[in-house]
Design a protein around this motif. Structure first.
Motif, mmCIF file in Angstrom:
data_model
loop_
_atom_site.group_PDB
_atom_site.id
_atom_site.type_symbol
_atom_site.label_atom_id
_atom_site.label_comp_id
_atom_site.label_asym_id
_atom_site.label_seq_id
_atom_site.Cartn_x
_atom_site.Cartn_y
_atom_site.Cartn_z
ATOM 1 N N TYR A 314 9.337 13.586 -1.098
ATOM 2 C CA TYR A 314 10.444 13.253 -1.998
ATOM 3 C C TYR A 314 11.240 12.068 -1.448
ATOM 4 C CZ TYR A 314 14.258 14.369 -5.271
ATOM 5 O OH TYR A 314 15.202 14.343 -6.280
ATOM 6 N N PHE A 315 11.568 12.129 -0.161
ATOM 7 C CA PHE A 315 12.333 11.070 0.499
ATOM 8 C C PHE A 315 11.589 9.735 0.429
ATOM 9 C CE2 PHE A 315 13.320 8.699 4.420
ATOM 10 C CZ PHE A 315 14.689 8.556 4.283
ATOM 11 N N LEU A 316 10.300 9.754 0.755
ATOM 12 C CA LEU A 316 9.513 8.520 0.749
ATOM 13 C C LEU A 316 9.322 7.975 -0.664
ATOM 14 C CD1 LEU A 316 6.786 9.417 3.419
ATOM 15 C CD2 LEU A 316 8.826 7.989 3.711
ATOM 16 N N LEU A 317 9.162 8.885 -1.643
ATOM 17 C CA LEU A 317 9.021 8.432 -3.026
ATOM 18 C C LEU A 317 10.287 7.747 -3.521
ATOM 19 C CD1 LEU A 317 7.079 11.325 -4.814
ATOM 20 C CD2 LEU A 317 6.308 8.979 -4.482
ATOM 21 N N VAL A 318 11.436 8.293 -3.162
ATOM 22 C CA VAL A 318 12.697 7.661 -3.569
ATOM 23 C C VAL A 318 12.787 6.252 -2.996
ATOM 24 C CG1 VAL A 318 15.207 7.752 -3.342
ATOM 25 C CG2 VAL A 318 13.946 9.834 -3.885
ATOM 26 N N ILE A 319 12.449 6.100 -1.711
ATOM 27 C CA ILE A 319 12.477 4.775 -1.097
ATOM 28 C C ILE A 319 11.473 3.840 -1.773
ATOM 29 C CG2 ILE A 319 11.983 3.485 1.029
ATOM 30 C CD1 ILE A 319 13.093 5.804 2.612
ATOM 31 N N GLY A 320 10.260 4.347 -2.004
ATOM 32 C CA GLY A 320 9.229 3.536 -2.642
ATOM 33 C C GLY A 320 9.612 3.096 -4.041
ATOM 34 N N PHE A 321 10.121 4.020 -4.848
ATOM 35 C CA PHE A 321 10.499 3.672 -6.221
ATOM 36 C C PHE A 321 11.728 2.768 -6.253
ATOM 37 C CE2 PHE A 321 7.942 7.366 -7.809
ATOM 38 C CZ PHE A 321 7.166 6.627 -8.681
ATOM 39 N N THR A 322 12.600 2.879 -5.248
ATOM 40 C CA THR A 322 13.744 1.970 -5.196
ATOM 41 C C THR A 322 13.274 0.529 -5.022
ATOM 42 O OG1 THR A 322 15.136 3.692 -4.219
ATOM 43 C CG2 THR A 322 15.893 1.423 -4.005
ATOM 44 N N TYR A 323 12.330 0.323 -4.099
ATOM 45 C CA TYR A 323 11.771 -1.021 -3.910
ATOM 46 C C TYR A 323 10.969 -1.463 -5.129
ATOM 47 C CZ TYR A 323 13.046 -1.914 0.944
ATOM 48 O OH TYR A 323 13.751 -2.193 2.094
ATOM 49 N N PHE A 324 10.200 -0.539 -5.679
ATOM 50 C CA PHE A 324 9.361 -0.886 -6.827
ATOM 51 C C PHE A 324 10.208 -1.311 -8.018
ATOM 52 C CE2 PHE A 324 7.511 0.723 -10.837
ATOM 53 C CZ PHE A 324 6.413 -0.115 -10.932
ATOM 54 N N TYR A 325 11.216 -0.519 -8.337
ATOM 55 C CA TYR A 325 12.033 -0.828 -9.514
ATOM 56 C C TYR A 325 12.878 -2.072 -9.285
ATOM 57 C CZ TYR A 325 14.362 0.199 -13.904
ATOM 58 O OH TYR A 325 14.816 0.134 -15.193
ATOM 59 N N THR A 326 13.319 -2.276 -8.028
ATOM 60 C CA THR A 326 14.059 -3.490 -7.718
ATOM 61 C C THR A 326 13.180 -4.720 -7.917
ATOM 62 O OG1 THR A 326 15.445 -2.324 -6.110
ATOM 63 C CG2 THR A 326 15.324 -4.720 -5.917
ATOM 64 N N ALA A 327 11.912 -4.620 -7.508
ATOM 65 C CA ALA A 327 10.982 -5.740 -7.689
ATOM 66 C C ALA A 327 10.721 -6.021 -9.163
ATOM 67 C CB ALA A 327 9.665 -5.438 -6.977
ATOM 68 N N VAL A 328 10.729 -4.962 -9.975
ATOM 69 C CA VAL A 328 10.492 -5.128 -11.411
ATOM 70 C C VAL A 328 11.690 -5.781 -12.096
ATOM 71 C CG1 VAL A 328 10.143 -3.882 -13.586
ATOM 72 C CG2 VAL A 328 8.810 -3.262 -11.566
ATOM 73 N N THR A 329 12.901 -5.370 -11.719
ATOM 74 C CA THR A 329 14.107 -5.818 -12.418
ATOM 75 C C THR A 329 14.712 -7.098 -11.859
ATOM 76 O OG1 THR A 329 15.449 -4.356 -11.029
ATOM 77 C CG2 THR A 329 14.693 -3.481 -13.141
ATOM 78 N N PHE A 330 14.402 -7.437 -10.600
ATOM 79 C CA PHE A 330 14.995 -8.628 -9.990
ATOM 80 C C PHE A 330 13.884 -9.538 -9.490
ATOM 81 C CE2 PHE A 330 16.864 -11.195 -6.658
ATOM 82 C CZ PHE A 330 18.110 -11.526 -7.160
ATOM 83 N N ASN A 331 13.804 -10.723 -10.067
ATOM 84 C CA ASN A 331 12.763 -11.687 -9.731
ATOM 85 C C ASN A 331 13.366 -12.860 -8.966
ATOM 86 O OD1 ASN A 331 10.679 -13.544 -9.613
ATOM 87 N ND2 ASN A 331 9.986 -13.155 -11.699
#
Length: 428
Positions: A314-331
């Motif tokens: 759960y902890f690692l998924l939150v970190i992973g999705f935070t980076y993933f979604y940041t990469a999607v929304t901020f170019n």
């Protein structure tokens, strides 16, 4: 206090904003009504007893807004839609055509949303069948004739589609992000019930632990507000330019990089993914093959909501999705291009690719702090259960995180619309 009351009054003075608030409240009301319309053939007493004994099902229930414990027509909630969104965003990174489509502005986003809706339908049907198999294994629902089973699956799938439509209506005609607000409404609707169940069993010794829990919860809320509002300001200078007889530029501004660019989305994505192994394991454990059933039982045991593996994933998924979604929304490339286009530059950094690399360098490091904080808050309830012994509050941390984040986002949305109408904002 009067300042906030006046701000609320000013919000209702705007006819357009008042209509949006009323529409949002009305959709909330309809959602809560549907949440209490149960499907036939289910022993609700046994069902609620099962949910009170299972932390996994209790966690699912709070994210469905209580619709699962009531086994309502919206029993599976928005989980299929969230899963479909995750799948589409992952496919966007794999298939070039989808990536190109995502860059085509409003048209591309609408097409991806359409694909997400279509993918939601089979996912909802699969989850509905899985929920029936789970309840049947616990003798909460009997063996249903094929037509009755099909009608139940269709009803639950339709409930998810209706809930998805409610979310889109709020996004278009209401205030804020509709999907997030519906999850927020479900959590808020269930929190009083969860708190009541917790404190009815609290004795004098546990009362001290409950007070400590409430104190820590307030600290978590303060931390969430701080992380969500924290920004790294990157200075941007604009060179002087002469056009005709006028001089432009020569000013300095700041590019705000938020510590948590992704908001509440990583938590929603992560909890949807981390619950899948237990749900699939419970379903596979029912098959006659003893070998596969044994493996499934082991998976269910490993992914216990209080277990080390569950909380680590759960902890690692939150970190992973935070980076993933940041990469999607901020170019960074796009932002660097815009800065260069208007004659801007970051002091000490050359325009173009070096600027993009510098922004990516900063964003990677500040996102790490926000991602770790989100991950710690996500697993904090399990740690608090071990410390306080109050099992009913295990789901509190994630719920508080989503509630606070959604409230902040919604208030900002209202604030922006108030400022557009020359009203004083909520946050002044």
């Amino acid at each position: 206090m009067n300042k906030y009351i006046n701000s609320i009054i000013n919000a209702f003075k705007s006819k357009e904003l008042r209509q949006k608030l009323i529409i949002t409240a009305f959709i909330f009301l309809v959602f809560r009504i549907f949440a209490h319309i149960p499907l036939p053939g289910v022993n609700l007493i046994k069902l609620r007893s099962l949910f009170s004994q299972s932390e996994f099902l209790g966690l699912l229930d709070i994210f469905s807004g209580g619709t699962l414990a009531n086994f309502s027509v919206m029993a599976i909630g928005l989980n299929p839609y969230i899963n479909a969104s995750i799948i589409l965003q992952l496919l966007t990174m794999v298939f070039p055509k989808l990536e190109e489509l995502s860059k085509e502005g409003e048209y591309g986003q609408e097409k991806i949303n359409q694909y997400t809706r279509l993918l939601t339908i089979p996912l909802a049907a699969i989850q509905a069948v899985g929920m029936y198999a789970l309840l049947k294994s616990q003798n909460i629902i009997g063996l249903l004739p094929p037509l009755t089973l099909i009608s139940m699956v269709v009803t639950m799938t339709t409930g998810t589609i209706l809930l998805m439509w409610f979310g889109e209506l709020i996004s278009e005609f209401g205030v804020g992000n509709g999907i997030s607000l519906l999850i927020f409404a479900g959590i808020v609707g269930r929190l009083p019930v969860v708190a009541g169940q917790a404190f009815t069993i609290v004795n004098q010794e546990m009362l001290v632990n409950a007070v400590i829990f409430i104190f820590l919860a307030l600290l978590v809320v303060a931390g969430i507000v701080f992380i969500n509002e924290a920004v790294r300001q990157v200075p941007v200078h604009y060179a002087k330019r002469i056009r005709g007889n006028r001089m432009y530029g020569g000013s300095t501004t700041y590019l705000p990089l938020r510590l948590n660019q992704a908001g509440v989305i990583p938590i929603i994505f992560a909890v949807s993914i981390v619950l899948i192994p237990s749900l699939v394991g419970k379903f596979v454990a029912l098959i006659p093959n003893k070998f596969l059933a044994g493996i499934a039982g082991g998976i269910v045991a490993v992914f216990n909501t209080n277990g080390f593996v569950y909380n680590l994933v759960y902890f690692l998924l939150v970190i992973g999705f935070t980076y993933f979604y940041t990469a999607v929304t901020f170019n960074p490339q796009k932002i660097a291009g815009e800065i260069q286009k208007y004659g801007g530059f970051i002091p000490g950094i050359r325009p173009g690719s070096p600027t993009a690399q510098y922004l990516n360098y900063i964003l990677t490091r500040i996102t790490l702090a926000g991602a770790i904080f989100l991950g710690l808050v996500a697993i904090l309830p399990a740690l608090m259960k071990q410390a306080t012994g109050i099992a009913s509050l295990t789901i509190g941390g994630t719920g508080i995180l989503i509630v606070v984040a959604v409230v902040l986002e919604t208030v900002k949305s209202i604030e922006a619309q108030l400022l557009m109408r020359n009203y004083e904002g909520f946050l002044k």
